[in-house]
Design an enzyme around this catalytic site. Structure first.
Site, PDB file in Angstrom:
ATOM      1  N   ASP A 274      39.126  44.998  42.986  1.00  0.00           N
ATOM      2  CA  ASP A 274      39.842  44.856  41.714  1.00  0.00           C
ATOM      3  C   ASP A 274      41.175  45.598  41.854  1.00  0.00           C
ATOM      4  O   ASP A 274      41.191  46.805  42.107  1.00  0.00           O
ATOM      5  CB  ASP A 274      38.994  45.460  40.598  1.00  0.00           C
ATOM      6  CG  ASP A 274      39.608  45.306  39.216  1.00  0.00           C
ATOM      7  OD1 ASP A 274      40.835  45.129  39.106  1.00  0.00           O
ATOM      8  OD2 ASP A 274      38.860  45.407  38.223  1.00  0.00           O
TER       9      ASP A 274
ATOM     10  N   ASN B  27      51.345  39.325  43.296  1.00  0.00           N
ATOM     11  CA  ASN B  27      51.198  38.016  42.657  1.00  0.00           C
ATOM     12  C   ASN B  27      50.146  37.986  41.562  1.00  0.00           C
ATOM     13  O   ASN B  27      50.295  37.238  40.584  1.00  0.00           O
ATOM     14  CB  ASN B  27      50.848  36.963  43.717  1.00  0.00           C
ATOM     15  CG  ASN B  27      50.312  35.698  43.094  1.00  0.00           C
ATOM     16  OD1 ASN B  27      51.046  34.924  42.480  1.00  0.00           O
ATOM     17  ND2 ASN B  27      49.007  35.485  43.215  1.00  0.00           N
TER      18      ASN B  27
ATOM     19  N   TYR C 102      52.017  38.703  27.141  1.00  0.00           N
ATOM     20  CA  TYR C 102      52.224  38.255  28.519  1.00  0.00           C
ATOM     21  C   TYR C 102      53.705  38.285  28.870  1.00  0.00           C
ATOM     22  O   TYR C 102      54.092  38.789  29.930  1.00  0.00           O
ATOM     23  CB  TYR C 102      51.666  36.845  28.701  1.00  0.00           C
ATOM     24  CG  TYR C 102      51.916  36.259  30.067  1.00  0.00           C
ATOM     25  CD1 TYR C 102      51.126  36.623  31.157  1.00  0.00           C
ATOM     26  CD2 TYR C 102      52.947  35.343  30.281  1.00  0.00           C
ATOM     27  CE1 TYR C 102      51.359  36.093  32.415  1.00  0.00           C
ATOM     28  CE2 TYR C 102      53.190  34.811  31.535  1.00  0.00           C
ATOM     29  CZ  TYR C 102      52.391  35.183  32.606  1.00  0.00           C
ATOM     30  OH  TYR C 102      52.624  34.670  33.844  1.00  0.00           O
TER      31      TYR C 102
ATOM     32  N   LYS D 201      55.840  40.502  31.869  1.00  0.00           N
ATOM     33  CA  LYS D 201      56.693  39.931  32.910  1.00  0.00           C
ATOM     34  C   LYS D 201      58.122  40.467  32.804  1.00  0.00           C
ATOM     35  O   LYS D 201      58.821  40.609  33.810  1.00  0.00           O
ATOM     36  CB  LYS D 201      56.667  38.405  32.829  1.00  0.00           C
ATOM     37  CG  LYS D 201      55.312  37.805  33.219  1.00  0.00           C
ATOM     38  CD  LYS D 201      54.894  38.211  34.624  1.00  0.00           C
ATOM     39  CE  LYS D 201      53.607  37.559  35.057  1.00  0.00           C
ATOM     40  NZ  LYS D 201      53.229  37.922  36.461  1.00  0.00           N
TER      41      LYS D 201
END
Length: 244
Positions: free
Chosen positions: A59, A86, A154, A158
């Site tokens: 993890d 990623n 989200y 980013k």
């Protein structure tokens, strides 16, 4: 421009077992590099060359994950040349409906883990006097909002990852370490999208979703010497989605 070859280079890729991660890993191997994939399952890349792929089942939010990944690469290949952060977590909700657990989970995976991996790898490269490259997989949402589905948290993760990339680019340059980012747009990872036709209609380049291999090709370029004078920047791979 130099050929974007990764001959004899070893790249650690998080979230390598599916979707964009698989596209990135496959592209690295196609460019003659080797991959250490990091995912909970530890699955191998489809069609990957067996002698140039290893996996670590862990993890990425665990504090020991960066060390396990780095040491696995050293053990198997004797070196580490690059890191691709990623792995990402996406849970859609309006801001007033997003749960505290979802908020924490997305920041743990999308921001905290990339920071810890980048920090650990940078320390090892600095201690050994070795150059390296960090590629963070951001999103068009690092810059623009996406209204459907709603994803305020989200998008904020980013944006944070892009900010981290820019500071790392400056912070690590004196040590010969580059930090760059790829900003995928709408990418076809096999997951159903209720608004796919609407989204494709606003993509100028071919009116189509991108593919994981599109992201893989961009990542290979940034990892290679062809991008040796690029740091602290993001390469958007979105078919022109941000333009209209």
């Amino acid at each position: 421009m130099r050929d974007p070859s990764l001959h004899e280079r070893v790249i650690v890729v998080t979230g390598s077992s599916r979707g964009i991660g698989t596209g990135i890993g496959t592209a690295i191997i196609d460019a003659d590099g080797a991959v250490v994939g990091v995912s909970r399952s530890g699955d191998a890349l489809p069609a990957a060359a067996a002698d140039r792929f290893r996996s670590v089942a862990v993890d990425i939010t665990l504090r020991e994950a960066p060390e396990l990944a780095f040491e696995r690469a050293i053990e198997e290949f004797g070196r580490v040349d690059g890191l691709v952060n990623n792995a990402g977590l996406h849970r859609s909700a309006h801001c007033w409906e997003q749960s505290d657990d979802d908020f924490d989970d997305m920041y743990d995976v999308n921001v905290t883990a990339p920071f810890r991996f980048s920090q650990y790898f940078a320390r090892r490269w600095i201690d050994s006097g070795t150059p390296g490259v960090i590629v963070n997989i951001c999103s068009v949402e690092s810059e623009v909002g996406w209204k459907d589905p709603p994803q305020a948290v989200y998008a904020s993760t980013k944006g944070a990852l892009l900010g981290l990339t820019r500071v790392l680019g400056y912070d690590l340059a004196a040590h010969g370490i580059r930090a760059v980012a790829v900003g995928p747009g709408a990418i076809d990872t096999g997951m159903a999208a209720a608004n796919k036709a609407e989204t494709e209609a606003r993509i100028p380049l071919g009116n189509r979703y991108g593919t994981p291999s599109d992201i893989g090709s961009a990542t290979v370029f940034l990892l290679s010497d062809a991008a040796r004078y690029v740091t602290g920047e993001i390469l958007y791979v979105d078919g022109g989605y941000r333009l209209p």
